[in-house]
Design an enzyme around this catalytic site. Structure first.
Site, PDB file in Angstrom:
ATOM      1  N   ASN A  43      -2.626   1.692  26.241  1.00  0.00           N
ATOM      2  CA  ASN A  43      -2.553   3.119  25.907  1.00  0.00           C
ATOM      3  C   ASN A  43      -1.447   3.792  26.711  1.00  0.00           C
ATOM      4  O   ASN A  43      -1.162   3.439  27.853  1.00  0.00           O
ATOM      5  CB  ASN A  43      -3.909   3.824  26.066  1.00  0.00           C
ATOM      6  CG  ASN A  43      -4.562   3.648  27.423  1.00  0.00           C
ATOM      7  OD1 ASN A  43      -4.342   2.650  28.109  1.00  0.00           O
ATOM      8  ND2 ASN A  43      -5.379   4.604  27.810  1.00  0.00           N
ATOM      9  N   GLU A  45      -0.398   7.641  27.484  1.00  0.00           N
ATOM     10  CA  GLU A  45      -0.771   9.052  27.348  1.00  0.00           C
ATOM     11  C   GLU A  45       0.445   9.955  27.527  1.00  0.00           C
ATOM     12  O   GLU A  45       1.540   9.486  27.864  1.00  0.00           O
ATOM     13  CB  GLU A  45      -1.880   9.370  28.365  1.00  0.00           C
ATOM     14  CG  GLU A  45      -3.145   8.552  28.068  1.00  0.00           C
ATOM     15  CD  GLU A  45      -4.323   8.869  28.954  1.00  0.00           C
ATOM     16  OE1 GLU A  45      -4.160   9.545  29.982  1.00  0.00           O
ATOM     17  OE2 GLU A  45      -5.443   8.426  28.591  1.00  0.00           O
ATOM     18  N   CYS A  54      -3.064   4.879  21.501  1.00  0.00           N
ATOM     19  CA  CYS A  54      -4.074   3.910  21.924  1.00  0.00           C
ATOM     20  C   CYS A  54      -3.442   2.527  22.104  1.00  0.00           C
ATOM     21  O   CYS A  54      -2.384   2.219  21.520  1.00  0.00           O
ATOM     22  CB  CYS A  54      -5.186   3.807  20.882  1.00  0.00           C
ATOM     23  SG  CYS A  54      -6.320   5.211  20.863  1.00  0.00           S
ATOM     24  N   GLU A  56      -4.483  -0.265  20.864  1.00  0.00           N
ATOM     25  CA  GLU A  56      -4.444  -0.988  19.589  1.00  0.00           C
ATOM     26  C   GLU A  56      -3.198  -0.598  18.799  1.00  0.00           C
ATOM     27  O   GLU A  56      -2.561  -1.443  18.152  1.00  0.00           O
ATOM     28  CB  GLU A  56      -5.684  -0.669  18.738  1.00  0.00           C
ATOM     29  CG  GLU A  56      -7.004  -1.064  19.378  1.00  0.00           C
ATOM     30  CD  GLU A  56      -7.628   0.040  20.226  1.00  0.00           C
ATOM     31  OE1 GLU A  56      -6.879   0.757  20.912  1.00  0.00           O
ATOM     32  OE2 GLU A  56      -8.856   0.155  20.204  1.00  0.00           O
ATOM     33  N   CYS A  86     -11.303   3.282  18.326  1.00  0.00           N
ATOM     34  CA  CYS A  86     -11.621   4.597  17.759  1.00  0.00           C
ATOM     35  C   CYS A  86     -11.439   4.534  16.233  1.00  0.00           C
ATOM     36  O   CYS A  86     -10.883   3.562  15.698  1.00  0.00           O
ATOM     37  CB  CYS A  86     -10.732   5.678  18.375  1.00  0.00           C
ATOM     38  SG  CYS A  86      -9.015   5.613  17.839  1.00  0.00           S
ATOM     39  N   CYS A  89      -7.906   3.951  15.085  1.00  0.00           N
ATOM     40  CA  CYS A  89      -7.428   2.568  15.272  1.00  0.00           C
ATOM     41  C   CYS A  89      -8.103   1.610  14.296  1.00  0.00           C
ATOM     42  O   CYS A  89      -7.469   0.635  13.854  1.00  0.00           O
ATOM     43  CB  CYS A  89      -7.639   2.118  16.716  1.00  0.00           C
ATOM     44  SG  CYS A  89      -6.454   2.907  17.831  1.00  0.00           S
TER      45      CYS A  89
HETATM   46  N1  THU Z   1      -8.130   4.540  23.977  1.00  0.00           N
HETATM   47  C1  THU Z   1      -7.534   3.389  23.549  1.00  0.00           C
HETATM   48  O1  THU Z   1      -6.429   3.033  23.964  1.00  0.00           O
HETATM   49  N2  THU Z   1      -8.206   2.626  22.654  1.00  0.00           N
HETATM   50  C2  THU Z   1      -9.452   2.902  22.185  1.00  0.00           C
HETATM   51  O2  THU Z   1      -9.984   2.149  21.370  1.00  0.00           O
HETATM   52  C3  THU Z   1     -10.167   4.093  22.647  1.00  0.00           C
HETATM   53  C4  THU Z   1      -9.404   5.010  23.526  1.00  0.00           C
HETATM   54  C5  THU Z   1      -7.410   5.352  24.976  1.00  0.00           C
HETATM   55  C6  THU Z   1      -6.902   6.672  24.478  1.00  0.00           C
HETATM   56  C7  THU Z   1      -6.800   7.455  25.776  1.00  0.00           C
HETATM   57  O3  THU Z   1      -5.549   7.155  26.400  1.00  0.00           O
HETATM   58  C8  THU Z   1      -7.899   6.898  26.638  1.00  0.00           C
HETATM   59  O4  THU Z   1      -8.272   5.661  26.045  1.00  0.00           O
HETATM   60  C9  THU Z   1      -9.113   7.804  26.749  1.00  0.00           C
HETATM   61  O5  THU Z   1      -9.563   8.178  25.498  1.00  0.00           O
END
Ligand code: THU
Length: 130
Positions: A43, A45, A54, A56, A86, A89
């Site tokens: 991920n 941000e 994310c 994925e 999520c 994804c």
């Molecule tokens: N996140 C992912 O990278 N993958 C997921 O399946 C769920 C959430 C990340 C997004 C964000 O940077 C952090 O987790 C908190 O939500």
């Protein structure tokens, strides 16, 4: 090394590079394509929160950039009980997966659960059937 162990090791290593200063929740992902190739993502941000991506999504982008299009398995790892993709994804995985695509959830020590795309997203939006 069998493929699940390789997926785990790749995702675990890639998770260390996650850029998650806002949530402090680092996620790693690794894809094994139907053709046997591996791709990773983490991920990333952003100060403008909706711009974040994310793990994925990163792995899917790396796969597509390399010319591969079919996800056989994906492993997601985070420091939590059972990380699941999520909804956004799942839709991305559905674009390049099939009903039996395996989705492995791992904590930092081991794979804790394996489900299929059909388990997690029995129906998805499609413009036309594959
Ligand atoms: N996140 C992912 O990278 N993958 C997921 O399946 C769920 C959430 C990340 C997004 C964000 O940077 C952090 O987790 C908190 O939500």
């Amino acid at each position: 090394m069998d493929s699940i162990n390789k997926l785990f090791d790749l995702a675990k290593q890639t998770r260390l590079n996650a850029y998650a200063p806002y949530s402090n929740f680092k996620v790693g992902a690794a894809i094994l394509t139907s053709g046997g190739k591996f791709y990773t993502g983490c991920n990333v941000e952003n100060a403008s929160y909706p711009c974040g991506t994310c793990a994925e999504a990163g792995a899917v982008a790396a796969m597509i950039a390399d010319g591969e299009t079919e996800i056989g398995e994906i492993l997601i790892i985070a420091d939590t009980d059972c990380i699941l993709p999520c909804g956004n994804c799942l839709q991305k995985i559905a674009e390049f997966g099939h009903k039996d695509t395996l989705i492995h959830s791992a904590d930092t020590k081991k794979v804790v659960k394996t489900q299929t795309l059909k388990d997690l997203l029995p129906q998805s939006f499609v413009l036309k059937e594959k």
